[in-house]
Motif scaffolding. Structure first.
Motif, mmCIF file in Angstrom:
data_model
loop_
_atom_site.group_PDB
_atom_site.id
_atom_site.type_symbol
_atom_site.label_atom_id
_atom_site.label_comp_id
_atom_site.label_asym_id
_atom_site.label_seq_id
_atom_site.Cartn_x
_atom_site.Cartn_y
_atom_site.Cartn_z
ATOM 1 N N ALA A 98 0.851 -1.200 0.000
ATOM 2 C CA ALA A 98 0.000 0.000 0.000
ATOM 3 C C ALA A 98 0.884 1.248 0.000
ATOM 4 O O ALA A 98 0.515 2.302 -0.512
ATOM 5 N N ASP A 201 -7.154 5.496 2.988
ATOM 6 C CA ASP A 201 -6.280 4.380 3.350
ATOM 7 C C ASP A 201 -7.061 3.454 4.284
ATOM 8 O O ASP A 201 -7.271 3.766 5.456
ATOM 9 N N LYS A 236 -1.700 -6.496 6.176
ATOM 10 C CA LYS A 236 -2.179 -6.589 7.562
ATOM 11 C C LYS A 236 -3.256 -7.668 7.676
ATOM 12 O O LYS A 236 -3.280 -8.418 8.644
#
Ligand SMILES: Cc1ncc(COP(=O)(O)O)c(C=O)c1O
Length: 398
Positions: A98, A201, A236
């Motif tokens: 990301a 985000d 994540k």
């Protein structure tokens, strides 16, 4: 060596610096409890690793399209559809984390002097990435009592003629807080009114607790979607930080510009990691639920433990894997003749006195707080809390 002004203006990542200190201490045989790191301690699930092995066996070792394979971009579209977001593969880019998605976005959106609204506390890299793109970070603080999210009026007030973009980070790193729907609505309206791009985000959006349902600003209205870059990835959610696959979804011209930039920098993200990411996104999702539940238990342990420490007050964040306690009452206290004046000296004291690694709040733009990651085992959390309790006794008695 004479380095560019550009790189000399950039501060190294404070969180990676804490990681480095912990690694060094451990290499020297010191037993450090690491609450600094921003990555799940779980191993990548086996079926994802198997997909990588299969990709190797099949010789999928060549360049792929710069923006990622069609298979991966379709899997990303399906992943977005799970969140009520409809995108085509032409509106999607896969990148090396990301981080690269965001880096690309700032590079293609900002001219020198263009401003980006960054709510504080903020993830460390936003400010430096904006700076690297020649932009100006305009920090908009949020109060702890409001869950650290910025008031909509403050965002509007800081928005000037040079403002190009606004960052939304929900759930947030470092606070673990979610942005309320009304605030997302207000940000969307502000973006439409002032012609801003929203960089949303959402990298922690699958790690949420207490039954909360995160919502993307892009899902609230077609006119918001038309000016939003949704940023997410597998790091994540699937315990895949080292594989380096993230993605962005947004208006096709923005995605094309980012792909063009990427074609001249890194080209495609790693082909084997892309195959693994397809398996993560399209395979069984129970593994995510199992990790999410464990994080929720750890969150409870961490937050309850922190609130038992004298002088520490911690909100119960509904997402991510960070606690962000208020430690203002500890500042000004003494240890061995030295005064703990700020979050940096407090973090240093905790590492030296009790071998517990935490990140000072100032790294995220606010003083008087610490960030503790609970992406570590329950035993280590209990041990770390015990040591913190002991350290605070030293502080008190000095
Ligand atoms: C808020 C936030 N955004 C983006 C990233 C980058 O994630 P990736 O590993 O996919 O580059 C992180 C990682 O720490 C993060 O905390």
């Amino acid at each position: 060596m004479r380095l560019s002004d550009r790189i000399r203006s950039v501060a190294p990542s404070a969180t990676l610096a804490v990681d480095a200190l912990v690694r060094k201490a451990r290499a020297e045989g010191v037993d450090v409890v690491g609450f600094g790191t921003g990555e799940p301690d779980f191993d990548t699930p086996e079926h994802i690793k198997e997909a990588a092995r299969a990709a190797l066996r099949e010789g999928r070792t060549k360049y792929t399209p710069s923006a990622g394979t069609m298979e991966l971009r379709q899997a990303i579209c399906a992943d977005l559809a799970r969140r009520g977001l409809s995108y085509t593969p032409e509106e999607v880019i896969a990148a090396t984390g990301a981080k690269q998605v965001l880096y690309n976005a700032f590079q293609v959106l900002l001219n020198p002097g263009d401003e980006v609204l960054i709510p504080a506390p903020y993830w460390v890299s936003y400010v430096e990435m904006v700076r690297l793109a020649g932009g100006v970070a305009v920090i908009v603080p949020g109060a702890e009592t409001d869950g650290f999210v910025p008031p909509a009026e403050a965002l509007a007030e800081r928005c000037g003629p040079r403002t190009r973009a606004v960052i939304v980070n929900s759930p947030s790193n470092p606070t673990g807080e979610l942005w309320p729907r009304e605030l997302l609505q207000a940000v969307g309206e502000l973006a439409v009114e002032r012609d801003l791009v929203i960089l949303s985000d959402e990298i922690y959006d699958r790690l949420v607790y207490d039954g909360v349902q995160p919502v993307s600003v892009a899902a609230l209205a077609p006119e918001f979607r038309a000016r939003t870059l949704v940023v997410n990835g597998v790091s994540k959610t699937y315990a895949m930080t080292g594989w380096r696959i993230g993605y962005g979804a947004g208006p096709a011209p923005l995605i094309q510009a980012m792909a063009s930039l990427q074609s001249h920098s890194t080209s495609n993200p790693n082909s084997i990691a892309q195959a693994a990411a397809v398996a993560a996104l399209t395979g069984p999702q129970e593994v995510v639920e199992a990790m999410r539940r464990e994080f929720e238990t750890r969150r409870n342990l961490m937050v309850e433990g922190l609130n038992r420490l004298p002088g520490v007050v911690c909100r119960r964040p509904p997402g991510a894997f960070y606690a962000f306690p208020n430690v203002q009452k500890l500042l000004g206290r003494k240890t061995g003749g030295e005064t703990v004046t700020d979050s940096t000296s407090l973090a240093r004291f905790l590492l030296e006195a009790t071998r517990v690694a935490v990140v000072p709040g100032i790294a995220f733009g606010v003083e008087g707080y610490l960030r503790l990651s609970y992406a570590t085992s329950r035993e280590r959390i209990a041990e770390g809390l015990k040591r913190l309790g002991e350290a605070l006794t030293i502080l008190d008695s000095a």
